[in-house]
Motif scaffolding. Structure first.
Motif, PDB file in Angstrom:
ATOM      1  N   GLN A  55       0.824  -1.215   0.000  1.00  0.00           N
ATOM      2  CA  GLN A  55       0.000   0.000   0.000  1.00  0.00           C
ATOM      3  C   GLN A  55       0.856   1.263   0.000  1.00  0.00           C
ATOM      4  OE1 GLN A  55      -2.549  -1.247   3.471  1.00  0.00           O
ATOM      5  NE2 GLN A  55      -4.200  -0.639   2.084  1.00  0.00           N
ATOM      6  N   PHE A  56       2.145   1.085   0.205  1.00  0.00           N
ATOM      7  CA  PHE A  56       3.099   2.202   0.098  1.00  0.00           C
ATOM      8  C   PHE A  56       3.511   2.299  -1.368  1.00  0.00           C
ATOM      9  CE2 PHE A  56       7.845   3.212   0.561  1.00  0.00           C
ATOM     10  CZ  PHE A  56       7.644   4.577   0.442  1.00  0.00           C
ATOM     11  N   ARG A  57       2.852   3.185  -2.117  1.00  0.00           N
ATOM     12  CA  ARG A  57       3.145   3.363  -3.544  1.00  0.00           C
ATOM     13  C   ARG A  57       4.004   4.602  -3.710  1.00  0.00           C
ATOM     14  NH1 ARG A  57       2.296   1.474  -8.455  1.00  0.00           N
ATOM     15  NH2 ARG A  57       1.841   2.817 -10.232  1.00  0.00           N
ATOM     16  N   TRP A  58       5.093   4.431  -4.458  1.00  0.00           N
ATOM     17  CA  TRP A  58       6.055   5.511  -4.613  1.00  0.00           C
ATOM     18  C   TRP A  58       6.692   5.423  -5.999  1.00  0.00           C
ATOM     19  CZ3 TRP A  58      11.195   3.758  -5.196  1.00  0.00           C
ATOM     20  CH2 TRP A  58      11.431   2.431  -4.812  1.00  0.00           C
ATOM     21  N   TYR A  59       7.407   6.477  -6.355  1.00  0.00           N
ATOM     22  CA  TYR A  59       8.164   6.423  -7.603  1.00  0.00           C
ATOM     23  C   TYR A  59       9.484   7.157  -7.437  1.00  0.00           C
ATOM     24  CZ  TYR A  59       6.978  11.297  -8.904  1.00  0.00           C
ATOM     25  OH  TYR A  59       6.864  12.660  -8.934  1.00  0.00           O
ATOM     26  N   THR A  60      10.380   6.854  -8.332  1.00  0.00           N
ATOM     27  CA  THR A  60      11.649   7.566  -8.395  1.00  0.00           C
ATOM     28  C   THR A  60      12.023   7.749  -9.853  1.00  0.00           C
ATOM     29  OG1 THR A  60      13.965   7.591  -7.624  1.00  0.00           O
ATOM     30  CG2 THR A  60      13.068   5.468  -8.298  1.00  0.00           C
ATOM     31  N   ILE A  61      12.718   8.816 -10.154  1.00  0.00           N
ATOM     32  CA  ILE A  61      13.209   9.063 -11.510  1.00  0.00           C
ATOM     33  C   ILE A  61      14.708   8.788 -11.497  1.00  0.00           C
ATOM     34  CG2 ILE A  61      13.511  10.752 -13.352  1.00  0.00           C
ATOM     35  CD1 ILE A  61      11.011  12.167 -12.334  1.00  0.00           C
ATOM     36  N   THR A  62      15.112   7.776 -12.248  1.00  0.00           N
ATOM     37  CA  THR A  62      16.493   7.307 -12.165  1.00  0.00           C
ATOM     38  C   THR A  62      17.383   7.791 -13.312  1.00  0.00           C
ATOM     39  OG1 THR A  62      16.040   5.279 -13.394  1.00  0.00           O
ATOM     40  CG2 THR A  62      15.693   5.216 -11.019  1.00  0.00           C
ATOM     41  N   ALA A  63      16.780   8.366 -14.363  1.00  0.00           N
ATOM     42  CA  ALA A  63      17.586   8.758 -15.524  1.00  0.00           C
ATOM     43  C   ALA A  63      16.849   9.799 -16.358  1.00  0.00           C
ATOM     44  CB  ALA A  63      17.901   7.532 -16.390  1.00  0.00           C
ATOM     45  N   ASN A  64      17.608  10.429 -17.237  1.00  0.00           N
ATOM     46  CA  ASN A  64      17.066  11.385 -18.227  1.00  0.00           C
ATOM     47  C   ASN A  64      16.432  12.611 -17.584  1.00  0.00           C
ATOM     48  OD1 ASN A  64      17.925   9.585 -20.150  1.00  0.00           O
ATOM     49  ND2 ASN A  64      15.888   8.931 -20.780  1.00  0.00           N
ATOM     50  N   THR A  65      17.050  13.133 -16.554  1.00  0.00           N
ATOM     51  CA  THR A  65      16.522  14.327 -15.886  1.00  0.00           C
ATOM     52  C   THR A  65      17.117  15.617 -16.445  1.00  0.00           C
ATOM     53  OG1 THR A  65      18.216  14.124 -14.148  1.00  0.00           O
ATOM     54  CG2 THR A  65      16.064  13.098 -13.737  1.00  0.00           C
ATOM     55  N   ARG A  66      18.151  15.496 -17.303  1.00  0.00           N
ATOM     56  CA  ARG A  66      18.754  16.689 -17.909  1.00  0.00           C
ATOM     57  C   ARG A  66      18.237  16.812 -19.347  1.00  0.00           C
ATOM     58  NH1 ARG A  66      25.122  16.002 -16.829  1.00  0.00           N
ATOM     59  NH2 ARG A  66      24.673  13.904 -17.646  1.00  0.00           N
ATOM     60  N   PRO A  67      17.350  17.758 -19.618  1.00  0.00           N
ATOM     61  CA  PRO A  67      16.704  17.838 -20.936  1.00  0.00           C
ATOM     62  C   PRO A  67      17.676  17.911 -22.107  1.00  0.00           C
ATOM     63  CG  PRO A  67      15.584  19.282 -19.381  1.00  0.00           C
ATOM     64  CD  PRO A  67      16.818  18.793 -18.690  1.00  0.00           C
ATOM     65  N   GLU A  68      18.773  18.653 -21.945  1.00  0.00           N
ATOM     66  CA  GLU A  68      19.696  18.812 -23.061  1.00  0.00           C
ATOM     67  C   GLU A  68      20.426  17.510 -23.378  1.00  0.00           C
ATOM     68  OE1 GLU A  68      22.017  19.482 -19.327  1.00  0.00           O
ATOM     69  OE2 GLU A  68      20.023  20.034 -20.082  1.00  0.00           O
TER      70      GLU A  68
END
Length: 561
Positions: A473-486
């Protein structure tokens, strides 16, 4: 262009659209006529009187249907052959059986080992598809037992997009060796020869390539093999080279994933593309060119290596697949592919989804808690190689394990919905340091903070508590890549890559990039019409030519999809 027929008879005439034909050239304002399933005429001011249907294309773009080169619709297409999620995002051709998994050989069950269910065992954990869903699909939809009948059965279902398939290495090994032997011993020379023969037969029947796998996140889902990687990862170099030669001879595509735990083995596989070393080039595509948060240098290294493989020195034909957006991965408690990276995390993931009691028992085991803490804190403390790699942002991992990178989507304590886990942790530390006088945002949060170990030892303690309290029931997310648009834009349009690492149809509760191709077009549209034309080519004609599929162009006689 239709002067020989003064009264053309077409089914559809699209009038005055801006046409991107897939060549990468400047688009033109044109009419396109379709008869049956083919493009019948292209030109300006085509006569509309003989067309059954006239579509006004003014102020609209017209382009070939997009290709999704990395999809896992193998089972979904059997129960929902229209594949609406793919089609509504502009995809008209999907390529299945990536990462060595597929259903080309049927159920592959063994009367002598009734406890084995290879499709369920391989798909459930790798693709995070519930076993109950998989079982229903397998029991009702899979009726063939060989590659020929598999190909033929597509003629009898109402497909939405075109479906192309590859020979899946994991299932090929099971077909020849059996599941147990495919993960416990090397193949004999006769078994390697049999694999090559079956691959050749499949190519003769229309399979467009061969898919292998090396990603160290892919484990079997059933006892007694829960700690074993899928069969393709047990392949020998001799076996891989033999299958590579069959693929090379037939001018088909070899799809692969690198093994970061064994870069020498990965390099040996990648060098198979070389026409210089092997007399003839082998077309290869690999996942994935991404700008990892944990390793900012990884993408540049991959591009340089691809450039070397494709150089005049080696004469390869190698392409990395790129993801078109930030790599956001969701989790329900421990259910996420990211938590296959470390041994202790895998112990939790190996437990059946429905078995809450066993997970909680493990999460309260002091010995496991220590193993979990060791894996969670790796590189975060002390003076060691892992710490140095983390400081230099060159970690051999995808999941950062930083609480500040974890966003809480929902949990039974709804006041944390939408909050950053790192911020909640800092408030907890403040709450405990002041004996509850400060830190909590509300009485409800104070009540939750009172349940935590006090004093809390570290952020591993924090995440362990959330897993014990809330489980899935603990739903979460993380962004691990592609955070720099350029950097993302550079990867998407680099000559050594193709956009298309969408993973459509897999990890349905964790990530869904059905719109990946449209995001590539959106990024291009924000730049220039010239870049849009290049994006269309990279999403249509380029992958069609790589996989030798007769789609991806707007031209007279071409398939009108």
């Amino acid at each position: 262009m239709a002067k020989s027929d003064p009264v053309p008879y077409w089914d559809i005439l699209i009038h005055d659209a801006l046409v991107f034909d897939g060549s990468g050239e400047t688009p033109q304002q044109l009419d396109v006529a379709i008869k049956g399933s083919e493009i019948a005429a292209i030109g300006e001011n085509l006569k509309s009187g003989g067309a059954k249907q006239l579509i006004d294309g003014s102020d609209k773009w017209l382009m070939p249907g997009l290709l999704d080169i990395h999809s896992h619709f193998d089972l979904e297409v059997e129960v929902a052959p229209e594949l609406p999620e793919a089609v509504r995002h502009g995809t008209t051709t999907v390529i299945n059986s990536n990462c060595s998994l597929g259903i080309a050989f049927g159920k592959q069950t063994n009367h002598d080992r009734p406890e084995e269910n290879p499709i369920l065992d391989c798909f459930a954990r790798v693709e995070n598809i519930p076993k109950s869903v998989l079982s229903k699909c397998i029991d009702t939809a899979v009726t063939w037992d060989n590659t020929g009948d598999y190909i033929k059965h597509f003629d009898h279902i109402n497909l939405g997009p075109n479906v192309a398939v590859m020979v899946p290495h994991t299932m090929l090994r099971i077909e020849v060796m059996g599941l147990e032997d495919s993960i416990s011993r090397d193949p004999t020379d006769d078994e390697i020869e049999k694999m090559c023969q079956l691959t050749q037969i499949a190519f003769d029947q229309g399979f467009v390539g061969f898919s292998s796998d090396g990603l160290p996140l892919h484990y079997l889902a059933n006892d007694p093999h829960r700690n074993e990687k899928i069969p393709a990862q047990h392949a020998t170099v001799k076996e891989i080279r033999a299958l590579g030669e069959v693929t090379r001879k037939n001018e088909r595509m070899w799809q692969c994933t690198p093994d970061p735990d064994n870069m020498l083995r990965t390099a040996v596989m990648f060098f198979m593309t070389s026409g210089r070393l092997f007399k003839k080039t082998l077309k290869m595509t690999a996942t994935a060119a991404m700008d990892l948060n944990t390793n900012k240098r990884a993408a540049d290294g991959l591009l340089r290596f691809s450039k070397l493989l494709n150089s005049n020195l080696l004469k390869g034909n190698f392409t990395f697949q790129a993801l078109s957006c930030p790599f956001r991965v969701y989790a329900d408690g421990v259910t996420t592919p990211l938590l296959e990276e470390k041994p202790a995390f895998r112990e939790l993931n190996a437990i059946e989804i429905e078995d809450v009691e066993s997970r909680r028992k493990l999460l309260h085991d002091p010995a496991f808690i220590e193993r979990f803490r060791q894996d969670w804190m790796m590189g975060k403390q002390g003076f060691n190689l892992a710490r140095l790699q983390r400081l230099l942002s060159i970690e051999p991992t995808t999941f950062s394990r930083n609480l500040s990178d974890i966003e809480i989507v929902s949990c039974p304590n709804e006041i944390w919905d939408g909050q950053n886990a790192g911020e909640v942790y800092q408030r907890l530390l403040n709450y405990q340091a002041t004996n509850g006088s400060r830190g909590a945002l509300s009485e409800q949060e104070a009540q939750e903070f009172a349940k935590f170990p006090n004093p809390i030892q570290d952020d591993a303690d924090f995440i362990l508590h959330l897993l014990r309290e809330f489980d899935r029931q603990f739903r979460w997310y993380t962004i691990t890549a592609n955070t720099r648009p350029e950097v993302l834009k550079k990867l998407l349009f680099h000559e050594q890559t193709l956009p298309g690492f969408n993973d459509s149809g897999a990890h349905l509760t964790n990530m869904a990039y059905y719109d990946g191709n449209l995001l590539t077009l959106k990024m291009a549209a924000e730049d220039s019409i010239g870049l849009v034309s290049q994006a269309v080519k990279r999403l249509t004609r380029d992958p069609a030519e790589l996989f030798n599929i007769d789609v991806g162009s707007i031209a007279i006689g071409a398939q009108a999809d």
